[in-house]
Design an enzyme around this catalytic site. Structure first.
Site, PDB file in Angstrom:
ATOM      1  N   GLY A  69      -7.183  -5.043   6.478  1.00 54.96           N
ATOM      2  CA  GLY A  69      -7.533  -4.559   5.148  1.00 54.96           C
ATOM      3  C   GLY A  69      -8.166  -3.174   5.173  1.00 54.96           C
ATOM      4  CB  SER A  70     -10.740  -1.612   7.351  1.00 61.41           C
ATOM      5  OG  SER A  70     -11.699  -2.621   7.179  1.00 61.41           O
ATOM      6  CD  GLN A 178     -13.016 -11.741  -0.087  1.00 67.10           C
ATOM      7  OE1 GLN A 178     -12.940 -12.951  -0.324  1.00 67.10           O
ATOM      8  NE2 GLN A 178     -13.441 -11.282   1.075  1.00 67.10           N
ATOM      9  CB  SER A 198      -7.105  -8.474   5.438  1.00 66.33           C
ATOM     10  OG  SER A 198      -7.499  -8.798   6.747  1.00 66.33           O
ATOM     11  CB  THR A 236       4.168  -1.550  20.191  1.00 67.49           C
ATOM     12  OG1 THR A 236       4.559  -0.437  20.996  1.00 67.49           O
ATOM     13  CG2 THR A 236       5.129  -2.715  20.389  1.00 67.49           C
ATOM     14  CB  CYS A 323     -19.910  -4.559   6.155  1.00 65.60           C
ATOM     15  SG  CYS A 323     -18.376  -5.396   5.868  1.00 65.60           S
TER      16      CYS A 323
HETATM   17  C1  LIG Z   1     -12.548  -8.309   4.546  1.00 64.22           C
HETATM   18  C2  LIG Z   1     -12.351  -7.270   3.542  1.00 64.22           C
HETATM   19  C3  LIG Z   1     -11.841  -6.004   3.892  1.00 64.22           C
HETATM   20  C4  LIG Z   1     -11.584  -5.618   5.322  1.00 64.22           C
HETATM   21  O1  LIG Z   1     -10.486  -6.291   5.868  1.00 64.22           O
HETATM   22  P1  LIG Z   1     -10.288  -6.279   7.453  1.00 64.22           P
HETATM   23  O2  LIG Z   1      -8.956  -6.887   7.671  1.00 64.22           O
HETATM   24  O3  LIG Z   1     -11.397  -7.127   8.019  1.00 64.22           O
HETATM   25  O4  LIG Z   1     -10.350  -4.866   7.902  1.00 64.22           O
HETATM   26  C5  LIG Z   1     -11.627  -5.093   2.893  1.00 64.22           C
HETATM   27  N1  LIG Z   1     -11.864  -5.379   1.600  1.00 64.22           N
HETATM   28  C6  LIG Z   1     -12.348  -6.579   1.226  1.00 64.22           C
HETATM   29  C7  LIG Z   1     -12.571  -6.854  -0.224  1.00 64.22           C
HETATM   30  C8  LIG Z   1     -12.613  -7.559   2.178  1.00 64.22           C
HETATM   31  O5  LIG Z   1     -13.094  -8.733   1.783  1.00 64.22           O
END
Ligand SMILES: *Cc1c(COP(=O)(O)O)cnc(C)c1O
Length: 396
Positions: A69-70, A178, A198, A236, A323
């Site tokens: 997600g990040s 989420q 994610s 990859t 975080c």
């Molecule tokens: C967990 C989360 C992320 C980050 O996702 P990762 O896959 O852990 O990098 C970003 N945004 C929200 C809203 C999240 O809950």
């Protein structure tokens, strides 16, 4: 143990694990290889891309696999910024309660001369389409608003915000990390131009995610190197993780309604039980929230102590986002909805998994009640409240 931190990460489903195993064992070829053994991996990769696209209502070529997600948030925002910059548009709109993957990326752009407007969040944890409409300017190149908040679970009016952006010709990105697998997503119907998700938030593996970018959006590379992912994301491909993610997403999307019905009953029982604790309040809207999310503030409580004592009782919970834990600053999300500092420190998030039971809910209510009472009895701060030397923030 009761695991109530599913907003931080989830247990992988058996389906996801089974989908991954062949690609760690027999079918380990590199999808970029020309021989047929590598091509087997390539076929799997492209079938996974199509399956993910079906879950989001887009085309396979609009899907880029990322490390999570990040990375997807970073790439979406940097790409929109670059597109805007070329047209002399350097204004971005977001909200005060986004995930740090969004907020820190915006801070970086601010240092590069972009102007960032962070919309206030209403005390119920919702940002409206009207607020977005009022903030859009001639030079706005991007609106990024999360679908569901990771701390308080509140759900934003994504389709309405998307419609406003579409009408004004501004790109719209949503961090749906989420939401994916838990709420319905249809990028076309919801007017979404870019979306991040994610896998580890819906029972898939960690370290894999998706950036959906509508055709016509020009993506900037965050990871430079080989020509994978149509040249937009080098490295990859992590085929086992991608296969696990596709399987987990299909499974989650097929049971969204069923899970929502089950979980919202448990959620509401947990909220009702915890609200019986004096001087406590629910954070975020009561109904317009993820079916799995419970988040309350308790006056006179230090969140960290609460978590450690709950851990002793075998309960895994969180006091905000993973975080911010380890820092002494209160959650930026709770401050954004107007919680005063001293109350924001005493927050508890319990995020339920689909296997949660009523017995677990009742055990959590009993344990939290006991721990809050215990901590308050030892607290000089609480004694001041009881003696009237300090004013309560919440009603009893
Ligand atoms: C967990 C989360 C992320 C980050 O996702 P990762 O896959 O852990 O990098 C970003 N945004 C929200 C809203 C999240 O809950």
């Amino acid at each position: 143990m009761i695991y109530a931190d599913n907003a931080a990460t989830t247990k992988m489903s058996k389906t996801a694990i089974a989908a991954m195993l062949p690609y760690m064992d027999e079918i380990y070829g590199n999808p970029s290889s020309l021989y047929s053994f590598g091509q087997q991996a390539k076929e799997a990769l492209e079938s996974a891309r199509s399956r993910v696209a079906v879950c989001l209502g887009c085309e396979a070529r609009e899907i880029i696999f990322t490390s999570g997600g990040s990375e997807a948030d970073n790439q979406a925002i940097f790409s929109a910024a670059k597109m805007g910059e070329k047209k002399g548009k350097k204004h971005i709109i977001s909200t005060a309660f986004e995930h740090h993957a969004v907020l820190h990326t915006l801070e970086k752009l601010k240092k590069q001369g972009f102007e960032i407007t962070l919309l206030d969040v209403h005390e119920n944890g919702i940002v409206t389409a009207e607020q977005v409409a009022a903030a859009i300017r001639e030079d706005t190149c991007l609106v990024t608003v999360m679908y569901a908040n990771n701390e308080i679970g509140t759900i934003q009016p994504i389709a309405a915000i998307g419609a406003v952006c579409r009408e004004k010709g501004v790109l719209f990105h949503t961090d749906a990390v989420q939401a994916a697998g838990h709420l319905h997503i249809d990028v076309k119907a919801q007017n979404i131009d870019m979306l991040s998700l994610s896998a580890h938030k819906f029972h898939g593996p960690k370290g894999i995610g998706v950036l959906y970018a509508k055709r016509g959006v020009i993506l900037e590379n965050v990871i430079n190197g080989g020509g994978q992912e149509r040249g937009k994301r080098a490295g990859t491909e992590n085929i086992p993780a991608i296969m696990g993610m596709a399987a987990a997403l299909e499974q989650a999307c097929a049971s969204i309604d069923e899970n929502a019905v089950k979980l919202s009953v448990l959620r509401d029982r947990l909220i009702a039980g915890l609200e019986k604790i004096p001087y406590s309040e629910l954070n975020g809207d009561r109904t317009n929230r993820l079916p799995s999310n419970v988040n309350l503030c308790f006056e006179g409580i230090e969140g960290e102590s609460l978590l450690l004592l709950l851990d002793d009782k075998g309960i895994c919970a969180s006091s905000g986002s993973a975080c911010t834990s380890g820092s002494l600053d209160p959650s930026h999300v709770l401050l954004a909805i107007g919680r005063p500092h001293e109350v924001a420190h005493g927050s508890l998030r319990l995020s339920l998994g689909e296997d949660a039971t009523q017995a677990q809910i009742d055990e959590m209510i009993a344990s939290v009640t006991e721990v809050v009472t215990y901590l308050r009895n030892m607290s000089p701060f609480w004694r001041d409240l009881v003696n009237g030397k300090r004013q309560h923030v919440f009603a009893e």
